[in-house]
Design a protein around this motif. Structure first.
Motif, PDB file in Angstrom:
ATOM      1  N   ASP A  27       7.170   3.470  -6.142  1.00 20.20           N
ATOM      2  CA  ASP A  27       8.055   2.988  -7.199  1.00 20.20           C
ATOM      3  C   ASP A  27       9.275   3.915  -7.300  1.00 20.20           C
ATOM      4  O   ASP A  27       9.134   5.137  -7.341  1.00 20.20           O
ATOM      5  CB  ASP A  27       7.293   2.973  -8.541  1.00 20.20           C
ATOM      6  CG  ASP A  27       8.076   2.283  -9.635  1.00 20.20           C
ATOM      7  OD1 ASP A  27       8.903   1.407  -9.311  1.00 20.20           O
ATOM      8  OD2 ASP A  27       7.871   2.615 -10.815  1.00 20.20           O
ATOM      9  N   GLY A  28      10.454   3.340  -7.282  1.00 20.26           N
ATOM     10  CA  GLY A  28      11.684   4.137  -7.393  1.00 20.26           C
ATOM     11  C   GLY A  28      12.246   4.528  -6.031  1.00 20.26           C
ATOM     12  O   GLY A  28      13.376   5.010  -5.944  1.00 20.26           O
ATOM     13  N   VAL A  29      11.443   4.376  -4.977  1.00 23.55           N
ATOM     14  CA  VAL A  29      11.915   4.715  -3.625  1.00 23.55           C
ATOM     15  C   VAL A  29      12.158   3.429  -2.830  1.00 23.55           C
ATOM     16  O   VAL A  29      13.262   3.172  -2.341  1.00 23.55           O
ATOM     17  CB  VAL A  29      10.898   5.624  -2.884  1.00 23.55           C
ATOM     18  CG1 VAL A  29      11.348   5.874  -1.444  1.00 23.55           C
ATOM     19  CG2 VAL A  29      10.705   6.933  -3.636  1.00 23.55           C
ATOM     20  N   HIS A  30      11.100   2.620  -2.705  1.00 24.63           N
ATOM     21  CA  HIS A  30      11.238   1.360  -1.960  1.00 24.63           C
ATOM     22  C   HIS A  30      11.787   0.273  -2.878  1.00 24.63           C
ATOM     23  O   HIS A  30      12.632  -0.521  -2.476  1.00 24.63           O
ATOM     24  CB  HIS A  30       9.887   0.946  -1.367  1.00 24.63           C
ATOM     25  CG  HIS A  30       9.379   1.965  -0.397  1.00 24.63           C
ATOM     26  ND1 HIS A  30       8.517   2.960  -0.754  1.00 24.63           N
ATOM     27  CD2 HIS A  30       9.664   2.150   0.919  1.00 24.63           C
ATOM     28  CE1 HIS A  30       8.252   3.723   0.307  1.00 24.63           C
ATOM     29  NE2 HIS A  30       8.956   3.251   1.333  1.00 24.63           N
ATOM     30  N   GLU A  54       0.797  -1.234   0.000  1.00 32.22           N
ATOM     31  CA  GLU A  54       0.000   0.000   0.000  1.00 32.22           C
ATOM     32  C   GLU A  54       0.835   1.292   0.000  1.00 32.22           C
ATOM     33  O   GLU A  54       0.618   2.186  -0.780  1.00 32.22           O
ATOM     34  CB  GLU A  54      -0.948  -0.022   1.197  1.00 32.22           C
ATOM     35  CG  GLU A  54      -2.181   0.821   0.954  1.00 32.22           C
ATOM     36  CD  GLU A  54      -3.061   0.868   2.185  1.00 32.22           C
ATOM     37  OE1 GLU A  54      -3.814   1.828   2.302  1.00 32.22           O
ATOM     38  OE2 GLU A  54      -2.957  -0.043   3.047  1.00 32.22           O
ATOM     39  N   LYS A  55       1.841   1.341   0.898  1.00 37.04           N
ATOM     40  CA  LYS A  55       2.558   2.625   1.035  1.00 37.04           C
ATOM     41  C   LYS A  55       3.870   2.655   0.259  1.00 37.04           C
ATOM     42  O   LYS A  55       4.671   3.588   0.416  1.00 37.04           O
ATOM     43  CB  LYS A  55       2.814   2.905   2.514  1.00 37.04           C
ATOM     44  CG  LYS A  55       1.523   3.286   3.204  1.00 37.04           C
ATOM     45  CD  LYS A  55       1.752   3.839   4.584  1.00 37.04           C
ATOM     46  CE  LYS A  55       0.422   4.229   5.199  1.00 37.04           C
ATOM     47  NZ  LYS A  55       0.362   4.010   6.626  1.00 37.04           N
ATOM     48  N   THR A  94       1.177  -7.430   5.849  1.00 36.29           N
ATOM     49  CA  THR A  94       1.360  -7.147   4.423  1.00 36.29           C
ATOM     50  C   THR A  94       1.259  -8.405   3.557  1.00 36.29           C
ATOM     51  O   THR A  94       1.215  -8.301   2.338  1.00 36.29           O
ATOM     52  CB  THR A  94       2.735  -6.481   4.175  1.00 36.29           C
ATOM     53  OG1 THR A  94       3.737  -7.226   4.873  1.00 36.29           O
ATOM     54  CG2 THR A  94       2.750  -5.044   4.639  1.00 36.29           C
ATOM     55  N   GLU A  95       1.250  -9.584   4.173  1.00 34.87           N
ATOM     56  CA  GLU A  95       1.243 -10.835   3.401  1.00 34.87           C
ATOM     57  C   GLU A  95      -0.005 -11.655   3.692  1.00 34.87           C
ATOM     58  O   GLU A  95      -0.567 -11.577   4.790  1.00 34.87           O
ATOM     59  CB  GLU A  95       2.479 -11.680   3.758  1.00 34.87           C
ATOM     60  CG  GLU A  95       3.681 -11.387   2.873  1.00 34.87           C
ATOM     61  CD  GLU A  95       4.323 -10.063   3.196  1.00 34.87           C
ATOM     62  OE1 GLU A  95       4.796  -9.402   2.256  1.00 34.87           O
ATOM     63  OE2 GLU A  95       4.357  -9.664   4.374  1.00 34.87           O
TER      64      GLU A  95
END
Ligand SMILES: Nc1ncnc2c1ncn2[C@@H]1O[C@H](COP(=O)(O)OP(=O)(O)OP(=O)(O)O)[C@@H](O)[C@H]1O
Ligand SMILES: Nc1nc2c(ncn2[C@@H]2O[C@H](COP(=O)(O)O)[C@@H](O)[C@H]2O)c(=O)[nH]1
Length: 383
Positions: free
Chosen positions: A171-174, A167-168, A261-262
Protein backbone atom coordinates in the motif's frame (compact mmCIF):
# COMPACT_ATOMS: atom_id res chain seq x y z
CA UNK A 1 -21.73 29.57 -4.59
CA UNK A 2 -22.08 28.45 -1.02
CA UNK A 3 -19.04 30.18 0.46
CA UNK A 4 -19.18 31.80 3.82
CA UNK A 5 -19.07 35.56 3.61
CA UNK A 6 -15.96 36.34 5.59
CA UNK A 7 -15.81 39.32 7.85
CA UNK A 8 -12.75 40.90 6.41
CA UNK A 9 -12.04 44.45 5.37
CA UNK A 10 -9.45 45.78 2.95
CA UNK A 11 -7.85 47.60 5.87
CA UNK A 12 -7.60 44.33 7.78
CA UNK A 13 -6.29 42.66 4.67
CA UNK A 14 -3.43 45.06 4.21
CA UNK A 15 -2.26 45.13 7.81
CA UNK A 16 -1.01 42.45 10.16
CA UNK A 17 0.81 40.27 7.63
CA UNK A 18 2.83 40.59 4.46
CA UNK A 19 0.50 40.31 1.53
CA UNK A 20 -0.34 41.41 -1.97
CA UNK A 21 -3.67 42.61 -3.24
CA UNK A 22 -4.12 42.00 -6.96
CA UNK A 23 -7.09 43.31 -8.95
CA UNK A 24 -8.45 41.12 -11.72
CA UNK A 25 -11.79 42.22 -13.19
CA UNK A 26 -14.37 42.68 -10.46
CA UNK A 27 -12.30 40.91 -7.87
CA UNK A 28 -9.37 41.62 -5.62
CA UNK A 29 -7.21 38.64 -4.73
CA UNK A 30 -5.36 39.02 -1.43
CA UNK A 31 -2.39 36.68 -1.19
CA UNK A 32 -0.36 36.60 1.98
CA UNK A 33 1.06 34.62 4.84
CA UNK A 34 -1.15 33.36 7.60
CA UNK A 35 -1.54 35.90 10.45
CA UNK A 36 -0.46 33.11 12.75
CA UNK A 37 3.28 32.92 12.15
CA UNK A 38 3.54 29.48 13.73
CA UNK A 39 1.41 28.13 10.89
CA UNK A 40 3.39 28.52 7.74
CA UNK A 41 0.72 28.74 5.11
CA UNK A 42 -0.35 31.15 2.45
CA UNK A 43 -3.80 32.60 2.83
CA UNK A 44 -5.90 33.65 -0.10
CA UNK A 45 -9.02 35.76 0.16
CA UNK A 46 -11.12 37.19 -2.62
CA UNK A 47 -13.06 40.43 -2.44
CA UNK A 48 -15.98 40.84 -4.82
CA UNK A 49 -15.73 44.57 -5.39
CA UNK A 50 -19.33 44.88 -6.54
CA UNK A 51 -20.95 43.19 -3.56
CA UNK A 52 -18.12 43.99 -1.12
CA UNK A 53 -18.16 40.41 0.14
CA UNK A 54 -15.13 38.32 0.97
CA UNK A 55 -14.74 34.70 0.06
CA UNK A 56 -12.11 32.21 1.18
CA UNK A 57 -11.63 29.92 -1.85
CA UNK A 58 -10.75 26.25 -1.91
CA UNK A 59 -7.05 26.26 -2.74
CA UNK A 60 -5.79 23.37 -4.87
CA UNK A 61 -2.26 22.32 -5.71
CA UNK A 62 0.97 22.47 -3.78
CA UNK A 63 1.50 25.98 -2.51
CA UNK A 64 4.88 27.73 -2.46
CA UNK A 65 6.79 27.64 0.81
CA UNK A 66 5.78 30.93 2.41
CA UNK A 67 8.61 33.45 2.33
CA UNK A 68 8.92 36.84 4.01
CA UNK A 69 7.50 38.59 0.98
CA UNK A 70 6.30 38.16 -2.55
CA UNK A 71 5.72 40.25 -5.62
CA UNK A 72 2.52 39.62 -7.59
CA UNK A 73 1.00 40.76 -10.88
CA UNK A 74 -2.03 39.62 -12.91
CA UNK A 75 -1.00 38.04 -16.20
CA UNK A 76 -4.50 37.95 -17.66
CA UNK A 77 -8.02 37.04 -16.50
CA UNK A 78 -6.86 33.52 -15.76
CA UNK A 79 -3.62 33.72 -13.81
CA UNK A 80 -1.65 35.78 -11.30
CA UNK A 81 2.15 35.57 -11.39
CA UNK A 82 3.81 35.45 -7.99
CA UNK A 83 7.53 35.79 -7.35
CA UNK A 84 8.57 34.51 -3.92
CA UNK A 85 11.59 36.32 -2.50
CA UNK A 86 14.67 34.93 -0.77
CA UNK A 87 14.56 31.48 -2.39
CA UNK A 88 16.46 30.09 -5.39
CA UNK A 89 15.13 31.57 -8.61
CA UNK A 90 13.87 28.23 -9.91
CA UNK A 91 11.82 27.83 -6.73
CA UNK A 92 10.49 31.37 -6.81
CA UNK A 93 8.15 31.58 -9.81
CA UNK A 94 4.54 30.55 -9.15
CA UNK A 95 1.16 30.96 -10.78
CA UNK A 96 -2.10 31.32 -8.93
CA UNK A 97 -4.72 30.11 -11.39
CA UNK A 98 -7.98 31.94 -10.79
CA UNK A 99 -10.04 31.20 -13.90
CA UNK A 100 -8.25 28.66 -16.09
CA UNK A 101 -10.24 25.75 -17.62
CA UNK A 102 -9.03 23.51 -14.77
CA UNK A 103 -10.19 25.99 -12.13
CA UNK A 104 -13.54 26.44 -13.88
CA UNK A 105 -14.02 22.67 -13.96
CA UNK A 106 -13.12 22.30 -10.27
CA UNK A 107 -15.41 25.19 -9.36
CA UNK A 108 -18.29 23.32 -11.01
CA UNK A 109 -17.43 20.05 -9.28
CA UNK A 110 -17.06 21.60 -5.84
CA UNK A 111 -19.72 24.29 -6.05
CA UNK A 112 -17.36 26.69 -4.28
CA UNK A 113 -14.89 29.34 -5.37
CA UNK A 114 -11.60 27.65 -6.35
CA UNK A 115 -8.06 28.79 -7.08
CA UNK A 116 -5.07 26.57 -7.80
CA UNK A 117 -1.32 26.89 -7.46
CA UNK A 118 0.98 25.84 -10.26
CA UNK A 119 4.74 26.06 -9.96
CA UNK A 120 6.62 27.71 -12.82
CA UNK A 121 9.39 25.70 -14.46
CA UNK A 122 12.22 27.45 -16.29
CA UNK A 123 12.64 25.82 -19.70
CA UNK A 124 10.39 23.19 -21.19
CA UNK A 125 10.81 20.78 -18.29
CA UNK A 126 10.06 17.15 -18.79
CA UNK A 127 6.61 16.09 -19.77
CA UNK A 128 5.04 13.31 -17.73
CA UNK A 129 4.80 9.97 -19.53
CA UNK A 130 1.47 8.13 -19.76
CA UNK A 131 1.86 4.42 -20.45
CA UNK A 132 -1.25 2.49 -21.48
CA UNK A 133 -1.95 -0.90 -22.94
CA UNK A 134 -3.96 -4.01 -22.23
CA UNK A 135 -3.64 -5.86 -18.97
CA UNK A 136 -0.68 -8.26 -19.05
CA UNK A 137 1.18 -6.60 -21.94
CA UNK A 138 4.10 -5.69 -19.67
CA UNK A 139 3.58 -2.02 -18.76
CA UNK A 140 4.43 -2.59 -15.11
CA UNK A 141 7.50 -4.66 -16.05
CA UNK A 142 8.82 -1.90 -18.35
CA UNK A 143 8.14 0.83 -15.78
CA UNK A 144 9.84 -1.19 -13.01
CA UNK A 145 12.97 -1.48 -15.19
CA UNK A 146 12.96 2.26 -15.87
CA UNK A 147 12.57 3.10 -12.19
CA UNK A 148 15.33 0.68 -11.21
CA UNK A 149 17.78 2.02 -13.81
CA UNK A 150 16.95 5.72 -13.33
CA UNK A 151 15.71 6.17 -9.75
CA UNK A 152 16.57 9.85 -9.58
CA UNK A 153 15.09 10.68 -12.99
CA UNK A 154 11.68 9.00 -12.95
CA UNK A 155 8.98 8.80 -10.31
CA UNK A 156 5.90 6.62 -10.41
CA UNK A 157 2.47 8.16 -10.01
CA UNK A 158 0.94 5.89 -7.38
CA UNK A 159 -2.69 5.38 -8.35
CA UNK A 160 -5.63 4.70 -6.08
CA UNK A 161 -7.65 1.53 -6.62
CA UNK A 162 -10.57 -0.26 -5.04
CA UNK A 163 -9.20 -3.67 -6.05
CA UNK A 164 -7.65 -5.88 -3.37
CA UNK A 165 -3.86 -5.97 -3.06
CA UNK A 166 -2.01 -8.86 -4.70
CA UNK A 167 0.37 -10.90 -2.57
CA UNK A 168 3.49 -8.77 -3.01
CA UNK A 169 1.83 -5.39 -3.45
CA UNK A 170 2.50 -2.71 -0.86
CA UNK A 171 0.00 0.00 0.00
CA UNK A 172 1.41 3.40 -0.98
CA UNK A 173 4.05 1.87 -3.27
CA UNK A 174 2.18 -0.08 -5.95
CA UNK A 175 -1.21 1.51 -5.28
CA UNK A 176 -3.08 3.37 -2.61
CA UNK A 177 -5.62 0.68 -1.83
CA UNK A 178 -8.88 2.32 -0.94
CA UNK A 179 -12.60 1.81 -0.45
CA UNK A 180 -15.28 2.69 -2.99
CA UNK A 181 -16.98 5.18 -0.63
CA UNK A 182 -13.68 6.98 0.03
CA UNK A 183 -12.58 7.23 -3.60
CA UNK A 184 -16.05 8.42 -4.67
CA UNK A 185 -15.86 11.19 -2.06
CA UNK A 186 -12.34 12.20 -3.10
CA UNK A 187 -13.36 12.23 -6.77
CA UNK A 188 -16.37 14.42 -6.00
CA UNK A 189 -14.03 16.79 -4.14
CA UNK A 190 -11.90 17.17 -7.26
CA UNK A 191 -8.83 15.42 -5.89
CA UNK A 192 -8.39 13.29 -9.01
CA UNK A 193 -6.78 14.15 -12.30
CA UNK A 194 -8.59 11.20 -13.88
CA UNK A 195 -10.38 8.03 -12.83
CA UNK A 196 -12.02 5.08 -14.59
CA UNK A 197 -13.91 1.88 -13.96
CA UNK A 198 -11.45 -0.80 -15.07
CA UNK A 199 -12.10 -4.57 -14.97
CA UNK A 200 -14.80 -4.07 -12.32
CA UNK A 201 -12.89 -1.74 -10.00
CA UNK A 202 -12.25 1.99 -9.75
CA UNK A 203 -8.76 3.23 -10.50
CA UNK A 204 -7.65 6.85 -10.42
CA UNK A 205 -4.70 9.22 -10.49
CA UNK A 206 -4.84 11.82 -7.75
CA UNK A 207 -3.50 15.29 -8.39
CA UNK A 208 -1.32 14.73 -5.32
CA UNK A 209 0.21 11.58 -6.89
CA UNK A 210 1.45 13.56 -9.90
CA UNK A 211 2.51 16.61 -7.94
CA UNK A 212 4.50 14.69 -5.36
CA UNK A 213 6.64 13.25 -8.18
CA UNK A 214 7.12 16.56 -9.98
CA UNK A 215 7.89 18.29 -6.69
CA UNK A 216 10.80 15.88 -6.24
CA UNK A 217 12.09 17.17 -9.57
CA UNK A 218 11.43 13.81 -11.24
CA UNK A 219 9.65 12.90 -14.44
CA UNK A 220 6.29 11.41 -13.65
CA UNK A 221 5.28 8.02 -15.11
CA UNK A 222 1.59 7.13 -15.17
CA UNK A 223 0.44 3.54 -15.76
CA UNK A 224 -3.24 3.97 -16.65
CA UNK A 225 -5.86 2.42 -18.91
CA UNK A 226 -7.05 3.90 -22.22
CA UNK A 227 -10.04 5.70 -20.64
CA UNK A 228 -7.63 7.34 -18.19
CA UNK A 229 -5.28 8.28 -21.04
CA UNK A 230 -8.20 9.98 -22.78
CA UNK A 231 -9.06 11.98 -19.67
CA UNK A 232 -5.45 13.06 -19.21
CA UNK A 233 -5.30 14.08 -22.88
CA UNK A 234 -8.31 16.32 -22.25
CA UNK A 235 -6.73 17.81 -19.10
CA UNK A 236 -4.13 20.54 -18.91
CA UNK A 237 -1.41 18.02 -18.00
CA UNK A 238 0.78 17.95 -21.07
CA UNK A 239 2.19 14.48 -21.34
CA UNK A 240 3.67 11.99 -23.77
CA UNK A 241 1.25 9.14 -24.46
CA UNK A 242 2.63 5.69 -25.19
CA UNK A 243 0.56 2.60 -25.98
CA UNK A 244 2.18 -0.79 -25.43
CA UNK A 245 0.89 -3.57 -27.73
CA UNK A 246 1.43 -7.32 -27.38
CA UNK A 247 3.05 -9.20 -30.31
CA UNK A 248 -0.20 -11.22 -30.54
CA UNK A 249 -3.40 -11.76 -28.63
CA UNK A 250 -2.32 -15.33 -27.84
CA UNK A 251 0.90 -14.09 -26.27
CA UNK A 252 -1.05 -11.55 -24.19
CA UNK A 253 -3.30 -14.31 -22.86
CA UNK A 254 -0.24 -16.46 -22.11
CA UNK A 255 1.40 -13.65 -20.09
CA UNK A 256 -1.76 -12.86 -18.19
CA UNK A 257 -2.20 -16.52 -17.24
CA UNK A 258 1.49 -16.99 -16.42
CA UNK A 259 1.38 -14.03 -14.05
CA UNK A 260 -1.06 -16.04 -11.96
CA UNK A 261 -2.66 -13.07 -10.23
CA UNK A 262 -6.23 -13.30 -11.58
CA UNK A 263 -9.01 -15.87 -11.42
CA UNK A 264 -10.23 -17.42 -14.68
CA UNK A 265 -13.26 -15.11 -14.62
CA UNK A 266 -11.06 -12.04 -14.16
CA UNK A 267 -8.72 -13.19 -16.94
CA UNK A 268 -11.69 -13.52 -19.31
CA UNK A 269 -12.87 -10.01 -18.37
CA UNK A 270 -9.38 -8.54 -18.87
CA UNK A 271 -9.05 -10.25 -22.26
CA UNK A 272 -12.43 -8.89 -23.39
CA UNK A 273 -11.36 -5.41 -22.32
CA UNK A 274 -7.99 -5.91 -24.02
CA UNK A 275 -9.71 -6.23 -27.42
CA UNK A 276 -11.48 -2.93 -26.90
CA UNK A 277 -8.27 -1.25 -25.72
CA UNK A 278 -6.30 -2.55 -28.71
CA UNK A 279 -9.01 -1.18 -30.99
CA UNK A 280 -8.56 2.24 -29.44
CA UNK A 281 -4.79 2.32 -29.71
CA UNK A 282 -5.10 3.99 -33.12
CA UNK A 283 -7.67 6.59 -32.04
CA UNK A 284 -6.64 9.80 -33.79
CA UNK A 285 -4.71 12.16 -31.54
CA UNK A 286 -4.68 9.86 -28.54
CA UNK A 287 -1.30 8.10 -28.46
CA UNK A 288 1.95 9.66 -29.61
CA UNK A 289 3.83 6.36 -29.84
CA UNK A 290 3.02 2.67 -30.13
CA UNK A 291 5.53 0.16 -28.77
CA UNK A 292 5.34 -3.58 -29.36
CA UNK A 293 6.47 -5.56 -26.34
CA UNK A 294 7.69 -8.75 -27.98
CA UNK A 295 11.22 -9.19 -26.71
CA UNK A 296 11.34 -7.35 -23.38
CA UNK A 297 14.88 -5.98 -23.73
CA UNK A 298 14.22 -4.67 -27.26
CA UNK A 299 11.01 -3.00 -26.14
CA UNK A 300 12.77 -1.44 -23.14
CA UNK A 301 15.52 -0.05 -25.41
CA UNK A 302 12.84 1.42 -27.70
CA UNK A 303 11.09 2.99 -24.71
CA UNK A 304 14.35 4.54 -23.52
CA UNK A 305 15.02 5.88 -27.01
CA UNK A 306 11.60 7.49 -27.13
CA UNK A 307 12.13 9.20 -23.81
CA UNK A 308 15.67 10.25 -24.69
CA UNK A 309 14.42 11.78 -27.95
CA UNK A 310 12.11 13.92 -25.94
CA UNK A 311 14.96 14.84 -23.58
CA UNK A 312 16.81 16.44 -26.51
CA UNK A 313 14.28 19.24 -26.47
CA UNK A 314 15.08 20.02 -22.88
CA UNK A 315 17.04 22.88 -21.42
CA UNK A 316 17.52 24.71 -24.68
CA UNK A 317 17.04 27.81 -22.60
CA UNK A 318 19.99 30.15 -22.48
CA UNK A 319 19.42 30.70 -18.78
CA UNK A 320 21.63 28.09 -17.16
CA UNK A 321 20.66 25.67 -14.41
CA UNK A 322 23.32 27.32 -12.23
CA UNK A 323 21.60 30.70 -12.51
CA UNK A 324 18.33 29.12 -11.41
CA UNK A 325 19.95 27.92 -8.16
CA UNK A 326 21.01 31.43 -7.11
CA UNK A 327 19.15 32.59 -4.05
CA UNK A 328 18.05 36.14 -4.55
CA UNK A 329 15.03 38.39 -4.27
CA UNK A 330 13.44 39.78 -7.38
CA UNK A 331 10.57 42.25 -7.60
CA UNK A 332 8.30 42.66 -10.57
CA UNK A 333 8.96 46.08 -12.06
CA UNK A 334 7.09 46.14 -15.35
CA UNK A 335 5.04 44.05 -17.76
CA UNK A 336 4.31 44.13 -21.44
CA UNK A 337 2.46 41.65 -23.67
CA UNK A 338 5.01 38.89 -23.45
CA UNK A 339 7.69 39.88 -20.95
CA UNK A 340 7.91 40.79 -17.31
CA UNK A 341 10.92 42.66 -15.99
CA UNK A 342 12.31 41.54 -12.66
CA UNK A 343 14.66 43.72 -10.62
CA UNK A 344 17.04 42.17 -8.10
CA UNK A 345 16.76 43.57 -4.59
CA UNK A 346 20.16 42.22 -3.56
CA UNK A 347 23.55 43.63 -4.35
CA UNK A 348 24.45 42.24 -7.75
CA UNK A 349 28.21 42.13 -7.20
CA UNK A 350 27.80 40.30 -3.89
CA UNK A 351 25.25 37.71 -4.97
CA UNK A 352 26.52 37.23 -8.51
CA UNK A 353 22.91 37.37 -9.68
CA UNK A 354 21.75 39.47 -12.61
CA UNK A 355 20.24 42.76 -11.49
CA UNK A 356 17.61 42.87 -14.21
CA UNK A 357 15.92 39.83 -15.71
CA UNK A 358 13.35 39.54 -18.49
CA UNK A 359 10.84 36.75 -17.91
CA UNK A 360 9.38 35.64 -21.24
CA UNK A 361 5.93 34.12 -20.91
CA UNK A 362 5.15 33.72 -24.60
CA UNK A 363 5.57 29.95 -24.67
CA UNK A 364 3.92 28.82 -21.46
CA UNK A 365 2.49 25.33 -21.40
CA UNK A 366 0.87 23.02 -18.88
CA UNK A 367 -0.51 24.47 -15.67
CA UNK A 368 -2.64 23.19 -12.80
CA UNK A 369 -3.02 20.40 -11.85
CA UNK A 370 0.66 20.19 -12.84
CA UNK A 371 3.45 22.66 -13.33
CA UNK A 372 3.58 25.58 -15.72
CA UNK A 373 6.46 24.99 -18.12
CA UNK A 374 8.17 27.03 -20.78
CA UNK A 375 9.33 30.03 -18.75
CA UNK A 376 12.32 31.74 -20.33
CA UNK A 377 14.65 34.06 -18.46
CA UNK A 378 17.36 36.28 -19.84
CA UNK A 379 19.65 38.77 -18.18
CA UNK A 380 19.16 42.32 -19.35
CA UNK A 381 22.10 44.71 -19.37
CA UNK A 382 21.41 47.64 -17.07
CA UNK A 383 23.09 50.99 -17.60
N1 LIG B 1 8.31 -9.01 -23.27
C1 LIG B 1 7.85 -9.92 -22.44
N2 LIG B 1 7.95 -11.23 -22.73
C2 LIG B 1 7.48 -12.19 -21.92
N3 LIG B 1 6.84 -11.92 -20.74
C3 LIG B 1 6.71 -10.64 -20.40
C4 LIG B 1 7.19 -9.58 -21.23
N4 LIG B 1 6.89 -8.40 -20.62
C5 LIG B 1 6.26 -8.70 -19.47
N5 LIG B 1 6.15 -10.04 -19.32
C6 LIG B 1 5.48 -10.79 -18.24
O1 LIG B 1 4.08 -10.66 -18.48
C7 LIG B 1 3.36 -10.58 -17.26
C8 LIG B 1 2.51 -9.31 -17.27
O2 LIG B 1 3.36 -8.18 -17.19
P1 LIG B 1 2.95 -6.91 -16.37
O3 LIG B 1 2.42 -7.29 -15.03
O4 LIG B 1 4.11 -5.99 -16.39
O5 LIG B 1 1.76 -6.37 -17.26
P2 LIG B 1 0.90 -5.05 -17.14
O6 LIG B 1 0.72 -4.51 -18.50
O7 LIG B 1 1.53 -4.14 -16.14
O8 LIG B 1 -0.47 -5.61 -16.58
P3 LIG B 1 -1.64 -4.84 -15.77
O9 LIG B 1 -2.19 -3.82 -16.67
O10 LIG B 1 -2.59 -5.94 -15.46
O11 LIG B 1 -1.03 -4.25 -14.54
C9 LIG B 1 4.38 -10.60 -16.16
O12 LIG B 1 4.46 -11.89 -15.62
C10 LIG B 1 5.70 -10.23 -16.87
O13 LIG B 1 6.81 -10.80 -16.24
N1 LIG C 1 -7.54 5.03 -15.53
C1 LIG C 1 -6.67 4.46 -14.71
N2 LIG C 1 -6.23 3.22 -14.93
C2 LIG C 1 -5.31 2.70 -14.10
C3 LIG C 1 -4.82 3.41 -13.01
N3 LIG C 1 -3.93 2.65 -12.35
C4 LIG C 1 -3.86 1.50 -13.02
N4 LIG C 1 -4.70 1.52 -14.07
C5 LIG C 1 -4.93 0.48 -15.07
O1 LIG C 1 -5.72 -0.53 -14.55
C6 LIG C 1 -5.45 -1.74 -15.22
C7 LIG C 1 -5.38 -2.88 -14.28
O2 LIG C 1 -4.33 -2.77 -13.40
P1 LIG C 1 -3.99 -3.92 -12.34
O3 LIG C 1 -2.91 -3.38 -11.48
O4 LIG C 1 -5.24 -4.26 -11.61
O5 LIG C 1 -3.52 -5.11 -13.16
C8 LIG C 1 -4.17 -1.52 -16.00
O6 LIG C 1 -4.52 -1.35 -17.38
C9 LIG C 1 -3.65 -0.20 -15.49
O7 LIG C 1 -2.98 0.53 -16.49
C10 LIG C 1 -5.31 4.75 -12.81
O8 LIG C 1 -4.91 5.47 -11.88
N5 LIG C 1 -6.21 5.22 -13.67
Amino acid sequence: MGEEAVEFSVEKATTGCKQNAVDVGDKTYVIGRSDDDSKSSIIIKILDKQTQTWVVPTVLGTQPTPTKSQSAIPLNDEKILIIEKGVPLNESIWFLEIDTPFVKQQRKIKGTEVVSWSKGVIGVGQKPVVISGPSGVGKGTLIAKLMKDYPSKFGFSVSHTTRSPREKEIDGVHYHFTERIKIDKDISEGKFLEFAHVHGNVYGTSIEAVESVTDEGKRCILDIDVQGARSVRASSLEAIFIFVCPPSFEELEKRLRARGTETEEQIQKRLRNARAELDQSNSPGLFDHLLVNDDLETCYENLKNLLALDDDQEDSDDFSAKDGKQTTSYSIVSKNDSEIMLQSETNESKSGAASLLALDLSSLSGGAPGRTRGLKLRSVNSF
